[in-house]
Motif scaffolding. Structure first.
Motif, PDB file in Angstrom:
ATOM      1  N   ASN A 107       0.851  -1.021   0.108  1.00 18.89           N
ATOM      2  CA  ASN A 107      -0.062  -0.052   0.135  1.00 18.89           C
ATOM      3  C   ASN A 107       0.823   1.433   0.096  1.00 18.89           C
ATOM      4  N   LEU A 108       1.944   1.210   0.798  1.00 17.81           N
ATOM      5  CA  LEU A 108       2.982   2.320   0.704  1.00 17.81           C
ATOM      6  C   LEU A 108       3.599   2.712  -0.674  1.00 17.81           C
ATOM      7  N   LEU A 109       3.551   1.577  -1.339  1.00 15.67           N
ATOM      8  CA  LEU A 109       4.309   1.819  -2.434  1.00 15.67           C
ATOM      9  C   LEU A 109       3.471   1.698  -3.818  1.00 15.67           C
ATOM     10  N   GLN A 110       2.238   1.946  -3.778  1.00 14.85           N
ATOM     11  CA  GLN A 110       1.365   2.366  -4.614  1.00 14.85           C
ATOM     12  C   GLN A 110       1.806   3.365  -5.606  1.00 14.85           C
ATOM     13  N   ARG A 111       1.535   3.151  -7.039  1.00  8.86           N
ATOM     14  CA  ARG A 111       1.945   4.237  -8.042  1.00  8.86           C
ATOM     15  C   ARG A 111       0.616   5.142  -8.201  1.00  8.86           C
ATOM     16  N   THR A 112       1.126   6.038  -8.968  1.00  6.25           N
ATOM     17  CA  THR A 112      -0.208   7.045  -9.324  1.00  6.25           C
ATOM     18  C   THR A 112      -1.213   6.523 -10.103  1.00  6.25           C
ATOM     19  N   ARG A 113      -2.404   7.152  -9.979  1.00  8.29           N
ATOM     20  CA  ARG A 113      -3.341   6.622 -10.958  1.00  8.29           C
ATOM     21  C   ARG A 113      -3.770   7.685 -12.034  1.00  8.29           C
ATOM     22  N   CYS A 114      -2.415   8.599 -12.127  1.00 10.08           N
ATOM     23  CA  CYS A 114      -2.616   9.388 -13.411  1.00 10.08           C
ATOM     24  C   CYS A 114      -2.711   8.684 -14.791  1.00 10.08           C
ATOM     25  N   SER A 115      -3.900   9.120 -15.538  1.00  6.94           N
ATOM     26  CA  SER A 115      -4.201   8.419 -16.866  1.00  6.94           C
ATOM     27  C   SER A 115      -3.275   8.583 -17.865  1.00  6.94           C
ATOM     28  N   TYR A 116      -2.227   9.552 -17.710  1.00  7.81           N
ATOM     29  CA  TYR A 116      -1.159   9.366 -18.715  1.00  7.81           C
ATOM     30  C   TYR A 116      -0.016   8.447 -18.305  1.00  7.81           C
ATOM     31  N   PHE A 117      -0.061   8.060 -16.901  1.00  8.24           N
ATOM     32  CA  PHE A 117       0.969   7.295 -16.438  1.00  8.24           C
ATOM     33  C   PHE A 117       0.456   5.970 -17.060  1.00  8.24           C
ATOM     34  N   TYR A 118      -0.708   5.598 -16.995  1.00  2.00           N
ATOM     35  CA  TYR A 118      -1.187   4.265 -17.446  1.00  2.00           C
ATOM     36  C   TYR A 118      -1.303   4.062 -18.663  1.00  2.00           C
ATOM     37  N   GLU A 119      -1.458   5.322 -19.726  1.00  2.00           N
ATOM     38  CA  GLU A 119      -1.547   4.965 -21.163  1.00  2.00           C
ATOM     39  C   GLU A 119      -0.210   5.138 -21.814  1.00  2.00           C
ATOM     40  N   THR A 120       0.297   4.080 -22.255  1.00  2.00           N
ATOM     41  CA  THR A 120       1.673   3.975 -22.855  1.00  2.00           C
ATOM     42  C   THR A 120       1.839   4.853 -24.000  1.00  2.00           C
ATOM     43  N   SER A 121       0.728   5.130 -24.666  1.00  2.00           N
ATOM     44  CA  SER A 121       0.873   5.999 -26.006  1.00  2.00           C
ATOM     45  C   SER A 121       1.069   7.254 -25.676  1.00  2.00           C
ATOM     46  N   GLN A 122       0.860   7.776 -24.402  1.00  2.00           N
ATOM     47  CA  GLN A 122       0.833   9.144 -23.806  1.00  2.00           C
ATOM     48  C   GLN A 122       2.263   9.587 -23.168  1.00  2.00           C
ATOM     49  N   PRO A 123       2.592  10.683 -23.355  1.00  2.00           N
ATOM     50  CA  PRO A 123       3.932  11.104 -22.842  1.00  2.00           C
ATOM     51  C   PRO A 123       3.883  11.194 -21.092  1.00  2.00           C
ATOM     52  N   CYS A 124       4.892  10.599 -20.318  1.00  2.00           N
ATOM     53  CA  CYS A 124       4.777  10.601 -18.799  1.00  2.00           C
ATOM     54  C   CYS A 124       6.210  10.274 -18.393  1.00  2.00           C
ATOM     55  N   ASN A 125       6.679  11.489 -17.872  1.00  2.00           N
ATOM     56  CA  ASN A 125       8.061  11.650 -17.319  1.00  2.00           C
ATOM     57  C   ASN A 125       8.242  10.536 -16.191  1.00  2.00           C
ATOM     58  N   LYS A 126       7.100  10.045 -15.360  1.00  2.00           N
ATOM     59  CA  LYS A 126       7.198   9.398 -14.383  1.00  2.00           C
ATOM     60  C   LYS A 126       7.609   7.807 -14.944  1.00  2.00           C
ATOM     61  N   ARG A 127       6.780   7.481 -16.209  1.00  2.00           N
ATOM     62  CA  ARG A 127       6.737   6.179 -16.793  1.00  2.00           C
ATOM     63  C   ARG A 127       8.114   6.092 -17.546  1.00  2.00           C
ATOM     64  N   GLU A 128       8.200   7.400 -18.385  1.00  2.00           N
ATOM     65  CA  GLU A 128       9.499   7.231 -19.448  1.00  2.00           C
ATOM     66  C   GLU A 128       9.964   8.615 -19.265  1.00  2.00           C
ATOM     67  N   PRO A 129      11.111   8.717 -18.456  1.00  2.00           N
ATOM     68  CA  PRO A 129      11.708  10.009 -18.204  1.00  2.00           C
ATOM     69  C   PRO A 129      12.337  10.950 -19.513  1.00  2.00           C
ATOM     70  N   GLY A 130      11.937  11.970 -19.450  1.00  2.00           N
ATOM     71  CA  GLY A 130      12.216  12.956 -20.871  1.00  2.00           C
ATOM     72  C   GLY A 130      11.179  12.944 -21.787  1.00  2.00           C
ATOM     73  N   SER A 131      10.107  12.211 -21.501  1.00  2.00           N
ATOM     74  CA  SER A 131       9.072  12.088 -22.715  1.00  2.00           C
ATOM     75  C   SER A 131       7.941  13.323 -22.642  1.00  2.00           C
ATOM     76  N   GLY A 132       7.937  13.832 -21.250  1.00  2.00           N
ATOM     77  CA  GLY A 132       7.191  15.015 -20.983  1.00  2.00           C
ATOM     78  C   GLY A 132       6.115  14.557 -20.095  1.00  2.00           C
ATOM     79  N   CYS A 133       5.124  15.720 -19.929  1.00  2.00           N
ATOM     80  CA  CYS A 133       3.806  15.126 -18.816  1.00  2.00           C
ATOM     81  C   CYS A 133       2.653  15.682 -19.636  1.00  2.00           C
TER      82      CYS A 133
END
Length: 323
Positions: A107-133
């Motif tokens: 539970n302490l290590l849950q990851r965010t529920r941001c839809s951009y984090f979950y959608e691999t076709s979208q930019p997300c610095n948390k999932r892919e550093p440098g790709s944007g937010c």
């Protein structure tokens, strides 16, 4: 889901040496693997480790094994009696089925529920550093208003962690080299800054073995969670509070917040402004002013600023209503 190697840890000291991603309840990790947001090459099953005990400590607190489920922890009589805010927070999280599987460490290590984090076709610095937010300037209704950076505006989803932050819990860990350490929850998480992909201070192969609670706090315990649906949703804003009154004035106040930041949020200045004061809506407004002084909306989540103010005031009014 991509192929991966699976092993089962036979004992605690062996777990880190197996050099893989730990899995227990799997309520978050398995979803991320199915979506290929996370693609670990090796999973280390820790479910058979002896980490399911809740024990009293010499200083009057409790030590909670990392594999204690959320359901068992919320129902534990000592938690319900002495740490009501934690029990309330746990019961506000997820569904009964998920609480039956989800563990304290996970539970302490849950990851965010941001839809951009979950959608691999979208930019997300948390999932892919440098790709944007993608959330900045995009769909950001559930996102953070405090502690953000230009790299990330995601929020931490855990209800339990908010209560743990309020209670000054300490996370006990075992590193891959066999050494151990104790990490206060207030130092466990990292703000996004330039590296939003690094969410905690844990090292590679470091295993959470327990969470230790200090002796119980006296006073009124409250946990209020504002969400889109009561049955199952993450917090838009949540407030955990323990308030102790003495002679009509606030003798002690602890507050922690969820849904507002990249980590469970706590501001010592907010608490200090309440101490020694007689409760009033003017005082609660002052506390909210301090909390939200640097809050920044991103458009769709601008409503969180007044919502946080109203929720904080309502919780404080409820906790001090007998004064």
């Amino acid at each position: 889901m991509r192929p991966f190697e699976y092993s089962r840890a036979g004992n605690v000291s062996e777990a880190g040496a197996l050099a893989g991603r730990f899995i227990a309840g799997g309520t978050n990790l398995l979803d991320l693997m199915k979506l290929e947001v996370e693609t670990p090459e090796k999973l280390v099953d820790i479910t058979r480790l002896p980490l399911r005990e809740i024990e009293e400590t010499v200083d009057g607190g409790l030590r909670i094994g990392a594999l204690v489920t959320n359901s068992d922890l919320a129902a534990e009589p000592r938690i319900r009696r002495d740490y009501e805010v934690l029990s309330r927070a746990l019961l506000a999280g997820a569904s009964g089925q998920l609480r039956n599987k989800a563990t304290t460490g996970g539970n302490l290590l849950q990851r965010t529920r941001c839809s951009y984090f979950y959608e691999t076709s979208q930019p997300c610095n948390k999932r892919e550093p440098g790709s944007g937010c993608g959330a900045i300037g995009g769909f950001n209704r559930i996102h953070a208003i405090l502690g953000t950076s230009e790299k990330c505006i995601a929020t931490h989803p855990s209800d339990m962690a908010v209560a743990m932050r309020l209670l000054d819990a300490v996370v006990e860990t075992l590193k891959a080299d066999g050494s151990s350490r104790e990490i206060p929850v207030g130092e466990f998480y990292r703000l996004p800054g330039e590296t939003p992909q690094i969410e905690s201070v844990l090292d590679q192969g470091e295993l959470i073995t327990a969470v230790r609670l200090p002796k119980p706090l006296q006073g009124e315990h409250r946990y209020r969670k504002v969400r889109d649906r009561a049955s199952y949703a993450f917090a838009l804003v949540s407030v955990a509070a323990v308030v102790r009154m003495d002679g009509g004035r606030i003798a002690e106040a602890r507050l922690a917040f969820g849904g507002l930041a990249h980590m469970p949020w706590r501001d010592a200045a907010v608490e200090a402004a309440l101490i020694g004061q007689a409760p009033s809506m003017a005082l609660f407004d002052k506390a909210a002013d301090i909390l939200l002084a640097e809050a920044k909306g991103q458009g769709e989540n601008d409503f969180k600023i007044p919502l946080a103010r109203r929720t904080l005031k309502a919780v404080l009014a409820d906790a001090t209503k007998g004064a």
